[in-house]
Design a protein around this motif. Structure first.
Motif, PDB file in Angstrom:
ATOM      1  N   ALA A   1       0.913  -1.274  -0.044  1.00 50.42           N
ATOM      2  CA  ALA A   1      -0.081  -0.077  -0.127  1.00 50.42           C
ATOM      3  C   ALA A   1       0.874   1.326  -0.038  1.00 50.42           C
ATOM      4  O   ALA A   1       0.562   2.298  -0.529  1.00 50.42           O
ATOM      5  N   ILE A   2       2.020   1.283   0.795  1.00 47.66           N
ATOM      6  CA  ILE A   2       3.035   2.362   0.640  1.00 47.66           C
ATOM      7  C   ILE A   2       3.457   2.649  -0.858  1.00 47.66           C
ATOM      8  O   ILE A   2       3.585   3.903  -1.156  1.00 47.66           O
ATOM      9  N   PHE A   3       3.833   1.718  -1.566  1.00 46.02           N
ATOM     10  CA  PHE A   3       4.513   1.982  -2.964  1.00 46.02           C
ATOM     11  C   PHE A   3       3.241   2.240  -3.703  1.00 46.02           C
ATOM     12  O   PHE A   3       3.225   3.238  -4.431  1.00 46.02           O
ATOM     13  N   ARG A   4       1.967   1.731  -3.457  1.00 48.23           N
ATOM     14  CA  ARG A   4       1.184   1.905  -4.421  1.00 48.23           C
ATOM     15  C   ARG A   4       0.727   3.514  -4.162  1.00 48.23           C
ATOM     16  O   ARG A   4       0.210   4.229  -5.015  1.00 48.23           O
ATOM     17  N   LYS A   5       0.799   4.003  -2.864  1.00 44.04           N
ATOM     18  CA  LYS A   5       0.338   5.614  -2.671  1.00 44.04           C
ATOM     19  C   LYS A   5       0.947   6.270  -3.226  1.00 44.04           C
ATOM     20  O   LYS A   5       0.843   7.265  -3.748  1.00 44.04           O
ATOM     21  N   LEU A   6       2.332   5.715  -3.668  1.00 41.94           N
ATOM     22  CA  LEU A   6       3.246   6.766  -4.446  1.00 41.94           C
ATOM     23  C   LEU A   6       3.386   6.511  -5.902  1.00 41.94           C
ATOM     24  O   LEU A   6       4.190   7.037  -6.636  1.00 41.94           O
ATOM     25  N   GLY A   7       2.281   5.811  -6.249  1.00 43.02           N
ATOM     26  CA  GLY A   7       2.329   5.523  -7.889  1.00 43.02           C
ATOM     27  C   GLY A   7       3.133   4.514  -8.418  1.00 43.02           C
ATOM     28  O   GLY A   7       3.351   4.365  -9.593  1.00 43.02           O
ATOM     29  N   LEU A   8       3.599   3.454  -7.439  1.00 42.43           N
ATOM     30  CA  LEU A   8       4.359   2.561  -8.043  1.00 42.43           C
ATOM     31  C   LEU A   8       3.913   1.288  -7.858  1.00 42.43           C
ATOM     32  O   LEU A   8       2.929   0.975  -6.984  1.00 42.43           O
ATOM     33  N   ASP A   9       4.371   0.350  -8.682  1.00 41.66           N
ATOM     34  CA  ASP A   9       3.491  -0.883  -8.815  1.00 41.66           C
ATOM     35  C   ASP A   9       4.510  -2.082  -8.048  1.00 41.66           C
ATOM     36  O   ASP A   9       5.601  -2.670  -8.855  1.00 41.66           O
ATOM     37  N   PRO A  10       4.573  -2.405  -6.840  1.00 42.38           N
ATOM     38  CA  PRO A  10       5.700  -3.259  -6.235  1.00 42.38           C
ATOM     39  C   PRO A  10       5.316  -4.734  -6.648  1.00 42.38           C
ATOM     40  O   PRO A  10       4.285  -5.207  -6.719  1.00 42.38           O
ATOM     41  N   ARG A  11       6.619  -5.203  -6.811  1.00 43.72           N
ATOM     42  CA  ARG A  11       6.565  -6.740  -7.029  1.00 43.72           C
ATOM     43  C   ARG A  11       7.708  -7.218  -6.087  1.00 43.72           C
ATOM     44  O   ARG A  11       9.036  -6.899  -5.953  1.00 43.72           O
ATOM     45  N   PHE A  12       6.912  -8.026  -5.246  1.00 43.04           N
ATOM     46  CA  PHE A  12       8.051  -8.944  -4.364  1.00 43.04           C
ATOM     47  C   PHE A  12       8.975  -9.894  -4.996  1.00 43.04           C
ATOM     48  O   PHE A  12       8.340 -10.814  -5.655  1.00 43.04           O
ATOM     49  N   ILE A  13      10.155  -9.900  -4.619  1.00 46.04           N
ATOM     50  CA  ILE A  13      10.962 -10.915  -5.165  1.00 46.04           C
ATOM     51  C   ILE A  13      11.045 -12.152  -4.198  1.00 46.04           C
ATOM     52  O   ILE A  13      11.516 -11.930  -3.124  1.00 46.04           O
ATOM     53  N   GLY A  14      10.994 -13.176  -4.836  1.00 45.77           N
ATOM     54  CA  GLY A  14      10.910 -14.428  -3.795  1.00 45.77           C
ATOM     55  C   GLY A  14       9.522 -14.549  -3.037  1.00 45.77           C
ATOM     56  O   GLY A  14       8.571 -13.852  -3.287  1.00 45.77           O
ATOM     57  N   ALA A  15       9.870 -15.476  -2.184  1.00 46.64           N
ATOM     58  CA  ALA A  15       8.562 -15.650  -1.163  1.00 46.64           C
ATOM     59  C   ALA A  15       8.534 -14.590  -0.186  1.00 46.64           C
ATOM     60  O   ALA A  15       9.495 -14.305   0.519  1.00 46.64           O
ATOM     61  N   VAL A  16       7.294 -14.241   0.263  1.00 44.39           N
ATOM     62  CA  VAL A  16       7.151 -13.376   1.202  1.00 44.39           C
ATOM     63  C   VAL A  16       7.265 -14.140   2.447  1.00 44.39           C
ATOM     64  O   VAL A  16       6.406 -15.109   2.678  1.00 44.39           O
ATOM     65  N   PRO A  17       7.990 -13.627   3.403  1.00 44.68           N
ATOM     66  CA  PRO A  17       8.243 -14.502   4.593  1.00 44.68           C
ATOM     67  C   PRO A  17       7.040 -14.527   5.589  1.00 44.68           C
ATOM     68  O   PRO A  17       6.056 -13.607   5.431  1.00 44.68           O
ATOM     69  N   PRO A  18       6.755 -15.871   6.056  1.00 43.91           N
ATOM     70  CA  PRO A  18       5.268 -15.871   6.807  1.00 43.91           C
ATOM     71  C   PRO A  18       4.904 -14.752   7.779  1.00 43.91           C
ATOM     72  O   PRO A  18       3.753 -14.580   8.326  1.00 43.91           O
ATOM     73  N   GLU A  19       6.150 -14.336   8.448  1.00 42.61           N
ATOM     74  CA  GLU A  19       5.685 -13.435   9.415  1.00 42.61           C
ATOM     75  C   GLU A  19       5.108 -12.091   9.008  1.00 42.61           C
ATOM     76  O   GLU A  19       4.651 -11.353   9.692  1.00 42.61           O
ATOM     77  N   LEU A  20       5.295 -11.869   7.748  1.00 43.79           N
ATOM     78  CA  LEU A  20       4.827 -10.456   7.105  1.00 43.79           C
ATOM     79  C   LEU A  20       3.452 -10.897   6.622  1.00 43.79           C
ATOM     80  O   LEU A  20       2.642  -9.923   5.895  1.00 43.79           O
TER      81      LEU A  20
END
Length: 87
Positions: free
Chosen positions: A57-76
């Protein structure tokens, strides 16, 4: 330590980097580094104080389209519970 890499096309713009800095500096226990040449942000968290949805949401608020590289840690991942429907 929780690590996460985010690719966000358009991050090379200095204004976007400054805006991102203002957003990320409020998150406790977060350390990050921006690779401006490759539109990457390396995030390190001491503990899970934010979810990946909030980061997105932080990235999108700035007009950026974030792509997470690798697996998102389960803690997040959000800690939602599935509610069973009665039949």
């Amino acid at each position: 330590m929780i690590e996460l890499e985010v690719y966000a096309a358009g991050l090379r713009d200095l204004n976007k980097i400054l805006e991102l800095d203002h957003q990320l500096e409020t998150i406790s226990g977060l350390h990050y580094k921006v690779d401006r040449n490759h539109d990457l942000v390396y995030l390190e968290l001491d503990e899970p104080t934010i979810t990946f949805r909030e980061i997105r949401a932080i990235f999108r608020k700035l007009g950026l389209d974030p792509r997470f590289i690798g697996a998102v840690p389960p803690e997040l991942r959000p800690k939602t519970k599935t509610q069973l429907l009665s039949v």
